[in-house]
Design a protein around this motif. Structure first.
Motif, PDB file in Angstrom:
ATOM      1  N   UNK A  63       0.808  -1.223   0.000  1.00 14.48           N
ATOM      2  CA  UNK A  63       0.000   0.000   0.000  1.00 14.48           C
ATOM      3  C   UNK A  63       0.835   1.264   0.000  1.00 14.48           C
ATOM      4  N   UNK A  64       2.151   1.144   0.243  1.00 19.24           N
ATOM      5  CA  UNK A  64       3.020   2.321   0.257  1.00 19.24           C
ATOM      6  C   UNK A  64       3.747   2.524  -1.069  1.00 19.24           C
ATOM      7  N   UNK A  65       3.463   1.651  -2.043  1.00 24.21           N
ATOM      8  CA  UNK A  65       4.108   1.732  -3.342  1.00 24.21           C
ATOM      9  C   UNK A  65       3.113   2.282  -4.362  1.00 24.21           C
ATOM     10  N   UNK A  66       3.377   3.464  -4.890  1.00 19.53           N
ATOM     11  CA  UNK A  66       2.425   4.143  -5.774  1.00 19.53           C
ATOM     12  C   UNK A  66       2.087   3.324  -7.011  1.00 19.53           C
ATOM     13  N   UNK A  67       3.082   2.668  -7.569  1.00 17.81           N
ATOM     14  CA  UNK A  67       2.849   1.873  -8.774  1.00 17.81           C
ATOM     15  C   UNK A  67       1.934   0.695  -8.489  1.00 17.81           C
ATOM     16  N   UNK A  68       2.192   0.000  -7.381  1.00 18.16           N
ATOM     17  CA  UNK A  68       1.373  -1.161  -7.035  1.00 18.16           C
ATOM     18  C   UNK A  68      -0.050  -0.739  -6.642  1.00 18.16           C
ATOM     19  N   UNK A  69      -0.170   0.389  -5.979  1.00 24.79           N
ATOM     20  CA  UNK A  69      -1.494   0.895  -5.617  1.00 24.79           C
ATOM     21  C   UNK A  69      -2.316   1.196  -6.865  1.00 24.79           C
ATOM     22  N   UNK A  70      -1.699   1.843  -7.830  1.00 25.15           N
ATOM     23  CA  UNK A  70      -2.408   2.152  -9.078  1.00 25.15           C
ATOM     24  C   UNK A  70      -2.815   0.869  -9.795  1.00 25.15           C
ATOM     25  N   UNK A  71      -1.966  -0.143  -9.738  1.00 22.55           N
ATOM     26  CA  UNK A  71      -2.294  -1.420 -10.373  1.00 22.55           C
ATOM     27  C   UNK A  71      -3.524  -2.053  -9.740  1.00 22.55           C
ATOM     28  N   UNK A  72      -3.683  -1.880  -8.428  1.00 22.45           N
ATOM     29  CA  UNK A  72      -4.873  -2.399  -7.751  1.00 22.45           C
ATOM     30  C   UNK A  72      -6.125  -1.709  -8.280  1.00 22.45           C
ATOM     31  N   UNK A  73      -6.070  -0.388  -8.360  1.00 29.10           N
ATOM     32  CA  UNK A  73      -7.212   0.376  -8.859  1.00 29.10           C
ATOM     33  C   UNK A  73      -7.513  -0.002 -10.303  1.00 29.10           C
ATOM     34  N   UNK A  74      -6.482  -0.089 -11.126  1.00 29.74           N
ATOM     35  CA  UNK A  74      -6.667  -0.460 -12.530  1.00 29.74           C
ATOM     36  C   UNK A  74      -7.271  -1.859 -12.661  1.00 29.74           C
ATOM     37  N   UNK A  75      -6.821  -2.793 -11.821  1.00 29.29           N
ATOM     38  CA  UNK A  75      -7.340  -4.160 -11.874  1.00 29.29           C
ATOM     39  C   UNK A  75      -8.807  -4.193 -11.461  1.00 29.29           C
ATOM     40  N   UNK A  76      -9.163  -3.395 -10.465  1.00 32.81           N
ATOM     41  CA  UNK A  76     -10.555  -3.339 -10.046  1.00 32.81           C
ATOM     42  C   UNK A  76     -11.464  -2.846 -11.158  1.00 32.81           C
ATOM     43  N   UNK A  77     -11.025  -1.794 -11.851  1.00 37.80           N
ATOM     44  CA  UNK A  77     -11.819  -1.243 -12.958  1.00 37.80           C
ATOM     45  C   UNK A  77     -11.868  -2.228 -14.122  1.00 37.80           C
ATOM     46  N   UNK A  78     -10.728  -2.861 -14.406  1.00 42.53           N
ATOM     47  CA  UNK A  78     -10.668  -3.832 -15.501  1.00 42.53           C
ATOM     48  C   UNK A  78     -11.600  -5.010 -15.242  1.00 42.53           C
ATOM     49  N   UNK A  79     -11.651  -5.465 -13.991  1.00 44.02           N
ATOM     50  CA  UNK A  79     -12.444  -6.650 -13.656  1.00 44.02           C
ATOM     51  C   UNK A  79     -13.923  -6.346 -13.518  1.00 44.02           C
ATOM     52  N   UNK A  80     -14.243  -5.234 -12.860  1.00 46.02           N
ATOM     53  CA  UNK A  80     -15.642  -4.952 -12.515  1.00 46.02           C
ATOM     54  C   UNK A  80     -16.209  -3.698 -13.182  1.00 46.02           C
ATOM     55  N   UNK A  81     -15.441  -3.090 -14.082  1.00 44.06           N
ATOM     56  CA  UNK A  81     -15.897  -1.942 -14.878  1.00 44.06           C
ATOM     57  C   UNK A  81     -15.795  -0.610 -14.143  1.00 44.06           C
ATOM     58  N   UNK A  82     -15.948  -0.620 -12.827  1.00 42.70           N
ATOM     59  CA  UNK A  82     -15.891   0.635 -12.079  1.00 42.70           C
ATOM     60  C   UNK A  82     -15.559   0.347 -10.619  1.00 42.70           C
ATOM     61  N   UNK A  83     -15.328   1.428  -9.855  1.00 45.02           N
ATOM     62  CA  UNK A  83     -15.111   1.337  -8.410  1.00 45.02           C
ATOM     63  C   UNK A  83     -16.002   2.387  -7.747  1.00 45.02           C
ATOM     64  N   UNK A  84     -16.638   1.995  -6.637  1.00 42.67           N
ATOM     65  CA  UNK A  84     -17.505   2.914  -5.898  1.00 42.67           C
ATOM     66  C   UNK A  84     -16.954   3.267  -4.526  1.00 42.67           C
ATOM     67  N   UNK A  85     -16.200   2.343  -3.927  1.00 40.12           N
ATOM     68  CA  UNK A  85     -15.802   2.476  -2.532  1.00 40.12           C
ATOM     69  C   UNK A  85     -14.313   2.194  -2.390  1.00 40.12           C
ATOM     70  N   UNK A  86     -13.616   3.080  -1.699  1.00 47.08           N
ATOM     71  CA  UNK A  86     -12.221   2.855  -1.326  1.00 47.08           C
ATOM     72  C   UNK A  86     -12.138   2.816   0.192  1.00 47.08           C
TER      73      UNK A  86
END
Length: 245
Positions: A63-86
């Motif tokens: 969670x302290x690595x900006x690149x890995x954090x962005x990959x999590x967000x990107x994977x969430x959008x890729x898998x489920x189309x969108x994100x509502x809650x962080x």
């Protein structure tokens, strides 16, 4: 089904309150992206969710690595189309070390996990929220958000800081459809509190430790439309400990 058709990303989701929150979100109908550094527990939690015919994936990340954090967000959008809650639930303690006792590298690590990580995740997901015109951010403080004593110098500083960060998120983005609130748990029965003497329970009006599931229920409320008029709030769940200070 308060979160039906919503997608939630849960940082710090592989144990304790984060695990309970990920499961509670799934029970309420959300599709959940569980993330953390513990791959074994992450996969276990996802399996426990999907075995009940609910949807979840695990994405390993620091969670302290900006690149890995962005990959999590990107994977969430890729898998489920969108994100509502962080949900920013990653956190560590400093074992009550004073400003003299805590080493610089320890201080930096704690600040990175407790303060920088929520910033990185928020920064990564807010552009997506702005495009959608809605989104929810839930940060996790502590009874140490309110007072000194429940930790050492670095921990107390971090938990005061995360409240200010949450308020500023609400101030900056509330009018754009994004709500941000803070949960401030007290003494909760989790791996972080293992080994802390039961003597502390005597100072809690409720006379017991809290359960992760109780905090998770609050996280569901803050993620749902039931809390639509809450912006920049700190909600304390500590059995009354702060009240008696």
């Amino acid at each position: 089904m308060k979160l039906k058709d919503k997608v939630a990303v849960v940082f710090g989701g592989t144990s304790g309150i984060g695990e309970a929150t990920a499961k509670a979100y799934a029970e309420e109908g959300a599709k959940v992206v569980v993330t953390g550094r513990d791959e074994e527990d992450g996969n276990r939690i996802v399996n426990e969710i999907t075995e009940k015919n609910m949807e979840a994936i695990f994405v390993r990340a620091d969670a302290t690595d900006a690149t890995e954090v962005k990959q999590v967000i990107d994977k969430g959008i890729e898998t489920y189309d969108h994100i509502d809650i962080l949900y920013n639930g990653a956190g560590i303690h400093d074992k009550y070390k004073t400003a003299v006792e805590v080493e610089e590298d320890e201080y930096d690590k704690l600040m990175a996990v407790n303060v920088k990580a929520p910033y990185l995740a928020s920064r990564a997901v807010i552009p997506h929220f702005l495009e959608r015109g809605s989104g929810t951010i839930i940060n996790v403080g502590s009874q140490a958000t309110h007072v000194a004593g429940p930790g050492g110098s670095a921990y107390i500083t971090s938990k005061h800081a995360i409240e200010g960060f949450t308020k500023q998120l609400a101030y900056d983005f509330g009018e754009k459809g994004i709500k941000a609130n803070l949960i401030a748990p007290g003494f909760i029965d989790t791996p972080m509190t293992e080994g802390i003497e039961d003597e502390r329970l005597k100072d809690i009006p409720a006379q017991r430790a809290g359960k992760p599931e109780e905090v998770a229920a609050l996280a569901v409320f803050l993620a749902s439309d039931d809390s639509s008029y809450m912006h920049g709030s700190t909600v304390t769940m500590d059995g009354g400990w702060v009240t008696g200070r």
